[in-house]
Design a protein around this motif. Structure first.
Motif, short mmCIF file in Angstrom:
data_model
loop_
_atom_site.label_atom_id
_atom_site.label_comp_id
_atom_site.label_asym_id
_atom_site.label_seq_id
_atom_site.Cartn_x
_atom_site.Cartn_y
_atom_site.Cartn_z
N ALA A 76 -14.92 -16.41 -55.34
CA ALA A 76 -13.75 -15.65 -54.91
C ALA A 76 -12.66 -16.49 -54.23
O ALA A 76 -11.48 -16.32 -54.51
CB ALA A 76 -14.18 -14.55 -53.96
N LEU A 111 -16.46 -11.00 -47.65
CA LEU A 111 -17.12 -11.63 -48.80
C LEU A 111 -18.43 -12.29 -48.40
O LEU A 111 -19.46 -12.12 -49.06
CB LEU A 111 -16.20 -12.69 -49.42
CG LEU A 111 -15.05 -12.19 -50.27
CD1 LEU A 111 -14.02 -13.30 -50.48
CD2 LEU A 111 -15.57 -11.68 -51.62
N TYR A 153 -19.73 -7.48 -57.09
CA TYR A 153 -18.91 -7.38 -55.86
C TYR A 153 -18.18 -6.04 -55.81
O TYR A 153 -18.29 -5.29 -54.84
CB TYR A 153 -17.90 -8.52 -55.79
CG TYR A 153 -16.90 -8.34 -54.67
CD1 TYR A 153 -17.26 -8.59 -53.35
CD2 TYR A 153 -15.60 -7.89 -54.92
CE1 TYR A 153 -16.36 -8.41 -52.31
CE2 TYR A 153 -14.70 -7.71 -53.88
CZ TYR A 153 -15.08 -7.97 -52.58
OH TYR A 153 -14.19 -7.78 -51.56
N LEU A 158 -21.10 -15.66 -54.41
CA LEU A 158 -19.95 -14.76 -54.36
C LEU A 158 -18.75 -15.42 -53.70
O LEU A 158 -17.64 -15.37 -54.23
CB LEU A 158 -20.32 -13.47 -53.61
CG LEU A 158 -19.16 -12.49 -53.37
CD1 LEU A 158 -18.61 -11.97 -54.68
CD2 LEU A 158 -19.64 -11.33 -52.49
N THR A 159 -18.96 -16.03 -52.55
CA THR A 159 -17.85 -16.64 -51.81
C THR A 159 -17.16 -17.72 -52.64
O THR A 159 -15.92 -17.75 -52.72
CB THR A 159 -18.36 -17.21 -50.47
OG1 THR A 159 -19.02 -16.17 -49.76
CG2 THR A 159 -17.22 -17.74 -49.64
N GLN A 191 -21.07 -9.72 -47.45
CA GLN A 191 -21.61 -9.07 -48.65
C GLN A 191 -22.52 -10.04 -49.41
O GLN A 191 -23.57 -9.64 -49.90
CB GLN A 191 -20.49 -8.57 -49.56
CG GLN A 191 -21.02 -7.82 -50.77
CD GLN A 191 -19.95 -7.05 -51.50
OE1 GLN A 191 -19.05 -6.49 -50.89
NE2 GLN A 191 -20.05 -7.00 -52.81
N GLU A 192 -22.12 -11.30 -49.50
CA GLU A 192 -22.97 -12.28 -50.18
C GLU A 192 -24.34 -12.36 -49.50
O GLU A 192 -25.37 -12.38 -50.17
CB GLU A 192 -22.30 -13.66 -50.16
CG GLU A 192 -23.15 -14.73 -50.80
CD GLU A 192 -22.45 -16.08 -50.91
OE1 GLU A 192 -23.15 -17.06 -51.20
OE2 GLU A 192 -21.23 -16.16 -50.71
#
Length: 191
Positions: A54, A38, A103, A50-51, A41-42
């Motif tokens: 999630a 995560l 995502y 994003l983190t 990817q962020e």
């Protein structure tokens, strides 16, 4: 040639299965794997927030510390749950149902096994693999058959082979297979 030892070749399906359809065999380190994925990817896809969207708030600092190398796996494990479903927010997991959020779209865009392969391939799996289920491991073989790509084989390392066993089995078999391919190309016997 290409050899894939116990790899979750379909990242979207694998993450979705891990988050939304847990199995008793699932690895206890999945929260750590997902925490790292995560955050990477962020960062690399510039998906700000994003983190936080999630990971449940009570585990967010542990996830950040693991990603930045401030804590090791043992410390992270003590500060987070063993089950991924307890680590990830419910609404985030539900996003995998349709795959329409940024995502999940990135994960869907990483389906390399769907490309038509121009090289022979072997993919290894095992009956007790806590990371890569058999049906995920067999996707490249079935997809290449559909696309008319070079031959792909799904090779079973055994009904009791876990993730580590499959990896070791695959590496040993790949060495032998690659040596055979080189020898055939050079018209020399395998040593």
């Amino acid at each position: 040639a290409a050899g894939v030892a116990s790899a979750p070749v379909d990242v979207y399906l694998t993450m979705n299965r891990w988050m939304n359809n847990p199995h008793p065999v699932d690895a206890v380190y999945l929260p750590a794997v997902v925490a790292l994925q995560l955050q990477a990817q962020e960062y690399y896809h510039r998906q700000v927030g994003l983190t936080e969207s999630a990971i449940r708030p009570e585990y967010l600092q542990a996830a950040r510390d693991l990603y930045k190398g401030r804590i090791d796996w043992d410390t992270f494990r003590k500060r987070s749950p063993a089950k991924l479903q307890d680590f990830i927010k419910v609404n985030f997991r539900k996003g995998g149902f349709t795959g329409e959020t940024p995502y999940w779209q990135v994960l869907q865009g990483n389906q390399a096994y769907r490309w038509r392969s121009t090289t022979p391939m072997r993919v290894y799996y095992g009956g007790m693999d806590e990371v890569t289920p058999t049906y995920i491991a067999e996707l490249p073989e079935n997809t290449q058959r559909i696309l008319g790509g070079e031959p792909a084989q799904s090779i079973n390392a055994g009904s009791k082979a876990d993730h580590r066993s499959v990896f070791i089995f695959g590496v040993i078999d790949q060495k032998k297979w690659f040596d055979e391919l080189v020898a055939a190309e050079q018209n020399t016997p395998v040593k």
